[in-house]
Design a protein around this motif. Structure first.
Motif, PDB file in Angstrom:
ATOM      1  N   ILE A 104       0.853  -1.184   0.000  1.00 24.74           N
ATOM      2  CA  ILE A 104       0.000   0.000   0.000  1.00 24.74           C
ATOM      3  C   ILE A 104       0.891   1.237   0.000  1.00 24.74           C
ATOM      4  N   CYS A 105       0.701   2.104  -0.979  1.00 22.56           N
ATOM      5  CA  CYS A 105       1.537   3.304  -1.049  1.00 22.56           C
ATOM      6  C   CYS A 105       1.266   4.241   0.123  1.00 22.56           C
ATOM      7  N   GLU A 106       0.018   4.347   0.509  1.00 27.52           N
ATOM      8  CA  GLU A 106      -0.331   5.252   1.597  1.00 27.52           C
ATOM      9  C   GLU A 106      -1.149   4.513   2.642  1.00 27.52           C
ATOM     10  N   LEU A 107      -0.864   4.748   3.905  1.00 23.09           N
ATOM     11  CA  LEU A 107      -1.594   4.092   4.985  1.00 23.09           C
ATOM     12  C   LEU A 107      -3.030   4.591   5.090  1.00 23.09           C
ATOM     13  N   THR A 108      -3.353   5.645   4.363  1.00 24.91           N
ATOM     14  CA  THR A 108      -4.729   6.142   4.350  1.00 24.91           C
ATOM     15  C   THR A 108      -5.589   5.445   3.306  1.00 24.91           C
ATOM     16  N   ALA A 109      -5.006   4.494   2.569  1.00 23.36           N
ATOM     17  CA  ALA A 109      -5.768   3.762   1.560  1.00 23.36           C
ATOM     18  C   ALA A 109      -6.939   3.035   2.216  1.00 23.36           C
TER      19      ALA A 109
ATOM     20  N   GLY B  57      -0.951   0.079  11.275  1.00 27.02           N
ATOM     21  CA  GLY B  57      -0.975   1.497  10.924  1.00 27.02           C
ATOM     22  C   GLY B  57      -1.976   1.901   9.864  1.00 27.02           C
ATOM     23  N   CYS B  58      -2.728   0.920   9.308  1.00 29.82           N
ATOM     24  CA  CYS B  58      -3.723   1.258   8.296  1.00 29.82           C
ATOM     25  C   CYS B  58      -4.892   1.988   8.962  1.00 29.82           C
ATOM     26  N   LYS B  59      -5.308   3.096   8.374  1.00 32.23           N
ATOM     27  CA  LYS B  59      -6.224   4.000   9.061  1.00 32.23           C
ATOM     28  C   LYS B  59      -7.670   3.921   8.579  1.00 32.23           C
ATOM     29  N   ASN B  60      -7.892   3.343   7.403  1.00 35.56           N
ATOM     30  CA  ASN B  60      -9.246   3.323   6.837  1.00 35.56           C
ATOM     31  C   ASN B  60      -9.640   1.897   6.477  1.00 35.56           C
ATOM     32  N   VAL B  61      -9.921   1.095   7.506  1.00 39.73           N
ATOM     33  CA  VAL B  61     -10.270  -0.309   7.321  1.00 39.73           C
ATOM     34  C   VAL B  61     -11.719  -0.510   7.749  1.00 39.73           C
ATOM     35  N   ARG B  62     -12.518  -1.150   6.884  1.00 40.11           N
ATOM     36  CA  ARG B  62     -13.920  -1.388   7.212  1.00 40.11           C
ATOM     37  C   ARG B  62     -14.305  -2.828   6.875  1.00 40.11           C
ATOM     38  N   PHE B  63     -15.277  -3.339   7.604  1.00 40.94           N
ATOM     39  CA  PHE B  63     -15.826  -4.673   7.382  1.00 40.94           C
ATOM     40  C   PHE B  63     -17.114  -4.533   6.580  1.00 40.94           C
ATOM     41  N   MET B  64     -17.170  -5.201   5.426  1.00 42.25           N
ATOM     42  CA  MET B  64     -18.348  -5.138   4.563  1.00 42.25           C
ATOM     43  C   MET B  64     -19.206  -6.377   4.800  1.00 42.25           C
ATOM     44  N   HIS B  65     -20.369  -6.203   5.388  1.00 41.35           N
ATOM     45  CA  HIS B  65     -21.237  -7.305   5.799  1.00 41.35           C
ATOM     46  C   HIS B  65     -22.146  -7.703   4.636  1.00 41.35           C
ATOM     47  N   ILE B  66     -21.917  -8.899   4.080  1.00 35.76           N
ATOM     48  CA  ILE B  66     -22.723  -9.422   2.979  1.00 35.76           C
ATOM     49  C   ILE B  66     -23.135 -10.847   3.326  1.00 35.76           C
ATOM     50  N   ASP B  67     -24.431 -11.085   3.477  1.00 37.85           N
ATOM     51  CA  ASP B  67     -24.936 -12.431   3.765  1.00 37.85           C
ATOM     52  C   ASP B  67     -26.411 -12.499   3.405  1.00 37.85           C
ATOM     53  N   GLU B  68     -27.120 -13.496   3.957  1.00 39.96           N
ATOM     54  CA  GLU B  68     -28.522 -13.701   3.623  1.00 39.96           C
ATOM     55  C   GLU B  68     -29.378 -12.468   3.906  1.00 39.96           C
ATOM     56  N   GLU B  69     -29.031 -11.700   4.901  1.00 47.49           N
ATOM     57  CA  GLU B  69     -29.837 -10.548   5.295  1.00 47.49           C
ATOM     58  C   GLU B  69     -29.218  -9.213   4.889  1.00 47.49           C
TER      59      GLU B  69
ATOM     60  N   ILE C  57     -16.780   0.192  -2.340  1.00 51.85           N
ATOM     61  CA  ILE C  57     -15.923  -0.649  -3.174  1.00 51.85           C
ATOM     62  C   ILE C  57     -15.336   0.159  -4.324  1.00 51.85           C
ATOM     63  N   GLY C  58     -16.015   1.243  -4.685  1.00 49.79           N
ATOM     64  CA  GLY C  58     -15.507   2.089  -5.757  1.00 49.79           C
ATOM     65  C   GLY C  58     -14.279   2.894  -5.391  1.00 49.79           C
ATOM     66  N   LYS C  59     -13.999   3.036  -4.092  1.00 41.58           N
ATOM     67  CA  LYS C  59     -12.807   3.788  -3.676  1.00 41.58           C
ATOM     68  C   LYS C  59     -11.823   2.952  -2.865  1.00 41.58           C
ATOM     69  N   ALA C  60     -12.084   1.648  -2.729  1.00 36.23           N
ATOM     70  CA  ALA C  60     -11.175   0.783  -1.971  1.00 36.23           C
ATOM     71  C   ALA C  60      -9.851   0.604  -2.708  1.00 36.23           C
ATOM     72  N   GLY C  61      -8.764   0.668  -1.957  1.00 31.03           N
ATOM     73  CA  GLY C  61      -7.454   0.370  -2.515  1.00 31.03           C
ATOM     74  C   GLY C  61      -7.081  -1.090  -2.332  1.00 31.03           C
ATOM     75  N   VAL C  62      -7.698  -1.736  -1.324  1.00 35.86           N
ATOM     76  CA  VAL C  62      -7.480  -3.152  -1.038  1.00 35.86           C
ATOM     77  C   VAL C  62      -8.827  -3.796  -0.736  1.00 35.86           C
TER      78      VAL C  62
END
Length: 287
Positions: free
Chosen positions: A33-38, A68-80, A92-97
């Protein structure tokens, strides 16, 4: 049907681990990752139970944050929780990873199948400098087809090895995980013998691959990556033999790769990686 393993040049990277302890994978992603803000999106859909998926997703979120990664999120995808919500599509349109956890690869692929979310991921992988990564099931779904069944020597019996559609970030490869530890040579050999236009890649635990440009497969971690190449087979009975009968194959090639070596899918070529090109995780500040 002939499948070109590298139909086009792509800008993104695939990083896949064979399962087991994934600290090295997390560090490798961090070093790429080039930047930890990714923005990093963790998808734990392969874990069947909702509470376990949430726990797994949050655990990976914390692991990235500890480095040190500053912008990490959990994307909840399941039956509900459907994949194609406006919030998910925007994220997902702006995710770097994008990171897929382990579990059940058929479950993961089925929830992403025919979604706008997956279409955006594929497009961004082809056209942008993005990392698509995963461990175990999250690695197995990366190609257009994946193995989901086949146990030990039984997998060399016709009908015992099963494949289905994957997520198609790359085409023309089978990626199998927990490879040495769970005795999966037979099912990967069977898969490529049946589909000789595919290259089989078997990942041992704590060991993985980086695929650059949709072509160059490089190894990271302490173990061995097995490559099975059926492009020069002279005989195979996998399509003609009856169900429940053993398969026969002539001239199936195998390569064993470790860190410092790579396999080029287009040329079916094994070669060393120049020292200055090797992917090694950078030390984390404060260690």
């Amino acid at each position: 049907m002939e499948v070109n393993v590298a139909m086009e040049q792509v800008k993104g990277k695939l990083i896949a681990l064979g399962g087991g302890d994934d600290e090295g994978l997390i560090r490798l992603i961090r070093s790429n990752i080039c930047e930890l803000t990714a923005h990093i999106e963790v998808i734990a859909t392969a874990t069947p139970l909702a509470l376990n998926a949430i726990s797994s997703g949050n655990a990976y979120k914390e692991a990235f944050e500890e480095l040190g990664c500053k912008n990490v999120r959990f994307m909840h995808i399941d039956e509900e929780h459907p994949a194609d919500t406006p919030d998910n599509l925007q994220r997902i349109g702006k995710a770097g990873v994008i990171f897929f956890t382990g579990g059940d690869q058929v479950r993961l692929a089925s929830f992403l199948d025919n979604t706008e979310l997956l279409r955006i991921m594929r497009h961004r992988y082809r056209t942008e400098d993005i990392i698509i990564s995963g461990t175990s099931a999250g690695a197995a779904i990366m190609s257009d087809r994946m193995i989901y069944d086949g146990y030990g020597h039984y997998s060399l019996i016709k009908g015992e090895m099963k494949t289905t559609e994957g997520c198609s970030f790359i085409r023309g490869v089978y990626i199998d995980t927990h490879f040495a530890e769970r005795g999966r040579f037979g099912r990967l050999a069977h898969a490529v013998a049946h589909d000789p236009e595919y290259v089989g890649i078997g990942l041992s635990e704590e060991t993985g691959i980086i695929i650059k440009g949709g072509d160059q497969v490089e190894v990271f971690g302490p173990g061995v990556v097995t490559v099975i190449d059926a492009s020069e087979i002279r005989f195979s009975n996998t399509r003609a033999v009856e169900e429940n009968e053993p398969i026969a194959v002539e001239n199936l090639k195998m390569h064993l790769l470790v860190h410092g070596y790579r396999y080029c899918l287009r040329e079916h070529l094994f070669q060393p990686v120049p020292q200055n090109e090797r992917a090694t995780p950078e030390p984390v500040p404060g260690e």
